[in-house]
Scaffold this active site. Structure first.
Site, short mmCIF file in Angstrom:
data_model
loop_
_atom_site.label_atom_id
_atom_site.label_comp_id
_atom_site.label_asym_id
_atom_site.label_seq_id
_atom_site.Cartn_x
_atom_site.Cartn_y
_atom_site.Cartn_z
N ASN A 9 7.08 7.54 -1.53
CA ASN A 9 6.08 7.73 -0.49
C ASN A 9 6.83 7.81 0.84
OD1 ASN A 9 3.95 7.64 1.26
ND2 ASN A 9 3.33 5.54 0.79
N LYS A 11 5.78 8.68 3.65
CA LYS A 11 4.93 8.37 4.82
C LYS A 11 5.17 9.41 5.93
CE LYS A 11 4.92 3.62 3.32
NZ LYS A 11 4.81 2.21 3.63
N GLU A 100 -2.26 1.45 4.21
CA GLU A 100 -2.18 1.97 5.59
C GLU A 100 -3.37 2.87 5.89
OE1 GLU A 100 1.84 3.42 5.21
OE2 GLU A 100 2.53 1.35 5.09
N GLY A 176 6.98 -2.76 3.30
CA GLY A 176 7.83 -2.54 4.46
C GLY A 176 8.33 -3.82 5.12
P1 PGA Z 1 7.95 -0.04 1.03
O1 PGA Z 1 6.56 0.77 1.00
O2 PGA Z 1 8.70 0.31 -0.23
O3 PGA Z 1 8.64 0.45 2.28
O4 PGA Z 1 7.60 -1.48 1.09
C1 PGA Z 1 5.83 0.91 -0.18
C2 PGA Z 1 4.55 1.67 0.10
O5 PGA Z 1 3.97 1.51 1.17
O6 PGA Z 1 4.10 2.47 -0.73
#
Ligand code: PGA
Length: 254
Positions: A9, A11, A100, A176
């Site tokens: 992902n 983002k 999110e 995150g």
């Molecule tokens: P992360 O994000 O691996 O940066 O914790 C995972 C996600 O939001 O799908």
């Protein structure tokens, strides 16, 4: 058997050039690797869908997905992207209900349910996200919370439609943050999800549903997580932006 899936992902990161480089580097690392039973999904920003999809053509086990879609079919919804449009680009996967989206764009269960229905109607597989806040976890009501997210959305689907859905459990406090849930916490939730699928749809569908874990998965913890009985892969944010790290994570699943 559920399919093993490692989904990136990205983002809202990277310009076009950096996206091409990341994909090129990852595909180069994969080259010659015969890990075809694991599906690798790159969920990229809308503007790069076709570009990255074209780069991945020829590698059967790598597919491109969207990170979102509209809950409306078509019409006067400025800035929205419909599942019909994704389908016309040949996109077969879409992330729906990422925390999110729920938090920053106020997406509620009804909206998410509509998105899932539209994606299935257009033959696009939803990767449906669920997960609790730290507050809920600290109160000890995390299982009820997550199961009610599913109850109000994808558990309304027919068995035939539900069997096409991929679930991603992502505790919000682990996304995150560098704080991964413990393997015991992850297995506890995944097993609760699988048994609730059994209650709703029976054991065959429950056994075959892919349930991914997401939240600070890194090369260093990926294997322990993917080895858990009810974990069938991961949804990877930050670490998917580094070709070597994402490749190492892909190789951590057996
Ligand atoms: P992360 O994000 O691996 O940066 O914790 C995972 C996600 O939001 O799908």
């Amino acid at each position: 058997m559920p399919k093993n899936i490692i989904a990136a992902n990205w983002k809202m990161n990277n310009d076009e050039y950096a996206s091409k480089t990341l994909t090129y580097d990852f595909l180069k690392l994969l080259n010659g690797q015969n890990n075809h039973s694991t599906l690798k999904l790159l969920c990229v920003p809308y503007p790069y869908l076709s570009l990255i999809d074209n780069m991945c053509k020829g590698n059967e086990s790598v597919k491109v997905g969207a990170q979102n879609c509209s809950s409306y079919e078509r019409g006067a919804f400025t800035g929205e992207v419909s599942t019909e449009m994704l389908k016309s680009l040949g996109i077969e996967y879409v992330i729906i209900g990422h925390s999110e989206r729920r938090e920053f764009f106020s997406e509620d269960n009804k909206t998410l349910h509509d998105k899932v229905e539209l994606s299935l109607a257009n033959k696009i597989t939803p990767i449906f996200c669920c997960g609790e806040t730290l507050d809920v976890r600290n109160k000890g009501t995390h299982k009820d919370f997550v199961l009610s997210q599913l109850q109000e959305t994808i558990y309304n689907l027919s068995a035939d439609d539900f069997s096409k859905v991929i679930i991603a459990y992502e505790p919000i406090w682990a996304i995150g943050s560098g704080m991964t849930a413990s393997v015991d916490d992850i297995q506890e939730m995944h097993s609760a999800i699988r048994s609730s699928i059994k209650t709703n749809y029976g054991s065959a569908i429950s056994r075959n549903t892919s349930i991914l874990y997401g939240g600070s998965v890194k090369p260093i913890n990926a294997k322990d997580i993917f080895d858990l009985e009810d974990v069938n892969g991961g949804l990877i944010g930050g670490a998917s932006l580094v070709a070597n790290d994402f490749f190492d994570i892909v190789n951590s699943i057996s």
